[in-house]
Design an enzyme around this catalytic site. Structure first.
Site, short mmCIF file in Angstrom:
data_model
loop_
_atom_site.label_atom_id
_atom_site.label_comp_id
_atom_site.label_asym_id
_atom_site.label_seq_id
_atom_site.Cartn_x
_atom_site.Cartn_y
_atom_site.Cartn_z
N ASP A 67 0.82 -1.23 0.00
CA ASP A 67 0.00 0.00 0.00
C ASP A 67 0.84 1.27 0.00
O ASP A 67 2.06 1.22 0.24
CB ASP A 67 -0.95 0.00 1.21
CG ASP A 67 -0.27 -0.47 2.49
OD1 ASP A 67 0.96 -0.37 2.58
OD2 ASP A 67 -0.98 -0.95 3.39
N ASN A 136 -7.62 -3.09 14.22
CA ASN A 136 -9.01 -3.37 13.83
C ASN A 136 -9.10 -4.56 12.86
O ASN A 136 -10.15 -4.77 12.25
CB ASN A 136 -9.66 -2.12 13.21
CG ASN A 136 -8.95 -1.67 11.95
OD1 ASN A 136 -7.99 -2.30 11.51
ND2 ASN A 136 -9.43 -0.60 11.35
N GLU A 143 -9.62 -1.99 5.29
CA GLU A 143 -10.26 -1.70 6.56
C GLU A 143 -11.54 -2.53 6.70
O GLU A 143 -12.07 -3.04 5.70
CB GLU A 143 -10.62 -0.21 6.62
CG GLU A 143 -9.43 0.74 6.51
CD GLU A 143 -8.59 0.81 7.79
OE1 GLU A 143 -8.61 -0.13 8.60
OE2 GLU A 143 -7.90 1.83 7.96
#
Ligand code: GLP
Length: 260
Positions: A67, A136, A143
């Site tokens: 990324d 998370n 995400e």
């Protein structure tokens, strides 16, 4: 998933570096998928040491990082490209032309994301993918709520990710809000995956990834469908696993010998 729980955090990084070193020694033109994040620093340091002291060569290796922040140019001090150059590539004999990250400052980030996916395919895909995990449950910057079938694209960063990564930016510096990230399916196509997690703050995400339902709430849980994933943990990151004793019975001290 193979779950290896080491006796201490310090044992996690040389184990991962050793697996990568063994792989590139046997496959000198391998394509590696690389990750950023603080967890990877000791891995890259150990690989650089092996290059310096043990002649481990990266001369034929190709790399694709997961990324890059949208809006940051490759020479921006906080770009992942600069981070990888400074932290790793500058210390090994890799051909810079064979190191790839998405261009965060591309005029059309969507087109750049699609082109990045094509570049990975044109290289024949990823042989060995190194991964960390966000608190998370994100992998790359996929995400929660990411499609488990996604390919490389733009993602908005979750508030908890912006908060967690703020430590890498100056105090008053604006944090990027979006990233170009390879998708979950891109990651799933890798032949082999090694995921590292250390510290108590990763314990919930690790438990959800390994033992939770496969769900977009924890994108890393998609790895339950990957046939060749090894997860290397320290005791703190493993602390919330319901079947911890079982994993330790199969792999005492997190050593990789199957006692079936
Ligand atoms: C970033 C990266 C991830 C990485 C995660 C964890 O958000 N995009 O690839 O796994 O952070 O980072 P750390 O190792 O610093 O906890």
């Amino acid at each position: 998933m193979k779950v290896l729980i080491k006796n201490s955090e310090a044992l996690v990084f040389p184990d991962a570096a050793g697996r990568i070193a063994d792989h590139i020694t046997c496959h000198q033109t391998a394509t590696l998928g690389l990750a950023t994040g603080g967890t990877m620093t000791p891995v890259y340091q150990e690989l650089a040491r092996r290059h310096r002291e043990e002649a481990l060569s990266f001369a034929g290796i190709t790399t694709f990082n997961l990324d890059e922040y949208v809006g940051l140019s490759p020479d921006h001090p906080k770009s992942y490209r600069k981070d990888m150059n400074d932290r790793f590539f500058a210390h090994i004999d890799i051909d810079p032309q064979r190191t790839h990250l998405p261009a965060g400052d591309a005029p059309d980030p969507e087109a750049e994301a699609k082109a990045y996916e094509r570049r990975i395919d044109a290289a024949g895909g990823i042989d060995l993918q190194l991964l960390g995990i966000g608190i998370n449950g994100h992998i790359g910057f996929n995400e929660p709520s990411s499609s488990l079938g996604s390919s490389t694209r733009i993602k908005r960063l979750a508030p908890s990710t912006i908060e967690a990564n703020r430590r890498f930016f100056e105090r008053d510096e604006a944090m990027p809000t979006h990233a170009i990230t390879v998708g979950i399916q891109t990651i799933m196509r890798a032949d082999m995956i090694i995921l590292l997690a250390t510290g108590e703050r990763k314990a919930n995400a690790v438990a959800a990834m390994i033992e939770g339902p496969v769900s977009a709430l924890c994108p890393a849980s998609a790895l339950q469908f990957h046939p060749n994933t090894t997860v290397i943990l320290d005791p703190a990151a493993a602390s919330k696993l319901a079947l911890k004793d079982f994993y330790l019975a199969i792999h005492p001290r997190g050593e990789d010998q199957d006692l079936l």
